[in-house]
Design a protein around this motif. Structure first.
Motif, PDB file in Angstrom:
ATOM      1  N   UNK A  88       0.838  -1.193   0.000  1.00 59.38           N
ATOM      2  CA  UNK A  88       0.000   0.000   0.000  1.00 59.38           C
ATOM      3  C   UNK A  88       0.873   1.243   0.000  1.00 59.38           C
ATOM      4  N   UNK A  89       0.399   2.268  -0.681  1.00 57.16           N
ATOM      5  CA  UNK A  89       1.101   3.547  -0.726  1.00 57.16           C
ATOM      6  C   UNK A  89       0.086   4.638  -0.408  1.00 57.16           C
ATOM      7  N   UNK A  90       0.232   5.244   0.739  1.00 59.82           N
ATOM      8  CA  UNK A  90      -0.658   6.320   1.153  1.00 59.82           C
ATOM      9  C   UNK A  90      -0.012   7.655   0.844  1.00 59.82           C
ATOM     10  N   UNK A  91      -0.754   8.526   0.171  1.00 61.93           N
ATOM     11  CA  UNK A  91      -0.224   9.828  -0.241  1.00 61.93           C
ATOM     12  C   UNK A  91      -1.078  10.929   0.372  1.00 61.93           C
ATOM     13  N   UNK A  92      -0.421  11.924   0.944  1.00 64.68           N
ATOM     14  CA  UNK A  92      -1.133  13.067   1.513  1.00 64.68           C
ATOM     15  C   UNK A  92      -0.400  14.349   1.168  1.00 64.68           C
ATOM     16  N   UNK A  93      -1.107  15.466   1.284  1.00 62.98           N
ATOM     17  CA  UNK A  93      -0.491  16.764   1.058  1.00 62.98           C
ATOM     18  C   UNK A  93      -0.511  17.250  -0.367  1.00 62.98           C
ATOM     19  N   UNK A  94      -1.209  16.523  -1.266  1.00 67.38           N
ATOM     20  CA  UNK A  94      -1.281  16.916  -2.664  1.00 67.38           C
ATOM     21  C   UNK A  94      -2.552  16.318  -3.243  1.00 67.38           C
ATOM     22  N   UNK A 154      -5.748  13.059  -7.351  1.00 70.99           N
ATOM     23  CA  UNK A 154      -6.034  12.845  -8.769  1.00 70.99           C
ATOM     24  C   UNK A 154      -5.035  13.545  -9.693  1.00 70.99           C
ATOM     25  N   UNK A 155      -4.244  14.440  -9.165  1.00 73.68           N
ATOM     26  CA  UNK A 155      -3.278  15.185  -9.979  1.00 73.68           C
ATOM     27  C   UNK A 155      -1.893  14.550  -9.981  1.00 73.68           C
ATOM     28  N   UNK A 156      -1.813  13.364  -9.426  1.00 71.94           N
ATOM     29  CA  UNK A 156      -0.519  12.697  -9.324  1.00 71.94           C
ATOM     30  C   UNK A 156      -0.450  11.443 -10.179  1.00 71.94           C
ATOM     31  N   UNK A 157       0.725  11.224 -10.781  1.00 72.09           N
ATOM     32  CA  UNK A 157       1.075   9.893 -11.245  1.00 72.09           C
ATOM     33  C   UNK A 157       1.826   9.232 -10.100  1.00 72.09           C
ATOM     34  N   UNK A 158       1.377   8.044  -9.732  1.00 69.67           N
ATOM     35  CA  UNK A 158       1.954   7.355  -8.563  1.00 69.67           C
ATOM     36  C   UNK A 158       2.445   5.991  -9.011  1.00 69.67           C
ATOM     37  N   UNK A 174      -7.225   3.766  -4.875  1.00 65.30           N
ATOM     38  CA  UNK A 174      -8.470   4.006  -4.151  1.00 65.30           C
ATOM     39  C   UNK A 174      -8.494   5.482  -3.803  1.00 65.30           C
ATOM     40  N   UNK A 175      -9.290   6.234  -4.533  1.00 63.36           N
ATOM     41  CA  UNK A 175      -9.331   7.675  -4.325  1.00 63.36           C
ATOM     42  C   UNK A 175      -9.837   8.019  -2.944  1.00 63.36           C
ATOM     43  N   UNK A 218      -4.865   6.129  -1.680  1.00 70.09           N
ATOM     44  CA  UNK A 218      -3.914   5.021  -1.589  1.00 70.09           C
ATOM     45  C   UNK A 218      -3.796   4.308  -2.935  1.00 70.09           C
ATOM     46  N   UNK A 219      -2.582   3.940  -3.253  1.00 67.00           N
ATOM     47  CA  UNK A 219      -2.303   3.109  -4.425  1.00 67.00           C
ATOM     48  C   UNK A 219      -1.780   1.762  -3.932  1.00 67.00           C
TER      49      UNK A 219
END
Length: 126
Positions: free
Chosen positions: A21-27, A30-34, A73-74, A78-79
């Protein structure tokens, strides 16, 4: 501040499965390629898969077709990287990284990524 946090690594037997799992915060998510990348000891970092907010998937150099799947998962920001039929050659530290889609997004493998996690270790034993 953009934060990228991986989880889900561990030790498995040859032929086993793991989901990272990759949790992304602070951006805006939907505007990211992950993407997912990995680096084995003594080897260069290599790209696996990358996904954008429109669910476009880019396959990089690691030959994982049919074994690894990327999803997002928007609602959870998380990716995921589902890894099946793991073998000892998959042993590595796995990294998640992101880049704004209006910059490099998924287009330049790990060279274009701006925000990196610290990695999670995957060990596959025979």
């Amino acid at each position: 501040e953009v934060q990228v946090v991986e989880s889900g690594g561990g030790s498995v037997q040859d032929g086993g499965s793991l989901r990272l799992s990759c949790s992304v915060s602070g951006f805006p998510f939907d505007d990211l390629g992950i993407g997912w990348f990995r680096q084995a000891p003594g080897k260069e970092r290599e790209g696996i898969l990358c996904i954008t907010g429109s669910n476009d998937v880019t396959r990089y150099t690691v030959p994982v077709k049919g074994r690894f799947t990327i999803s997002r998962d928007k609602a959870e920001n998380t990716v995921y990287l589902q890894m099946n039929r793991l073998n000892p050659k998959d042993t590595a530290t796995y990294y998640c990284a992101a880049a704004p889609v209006w910059k490099m997004g998924c287009r330049d493998n790990h060279y274009g990524m701006e925000f990196w996690g610290k990695g999670t270790l995957v060990t596959v034993s025979s």
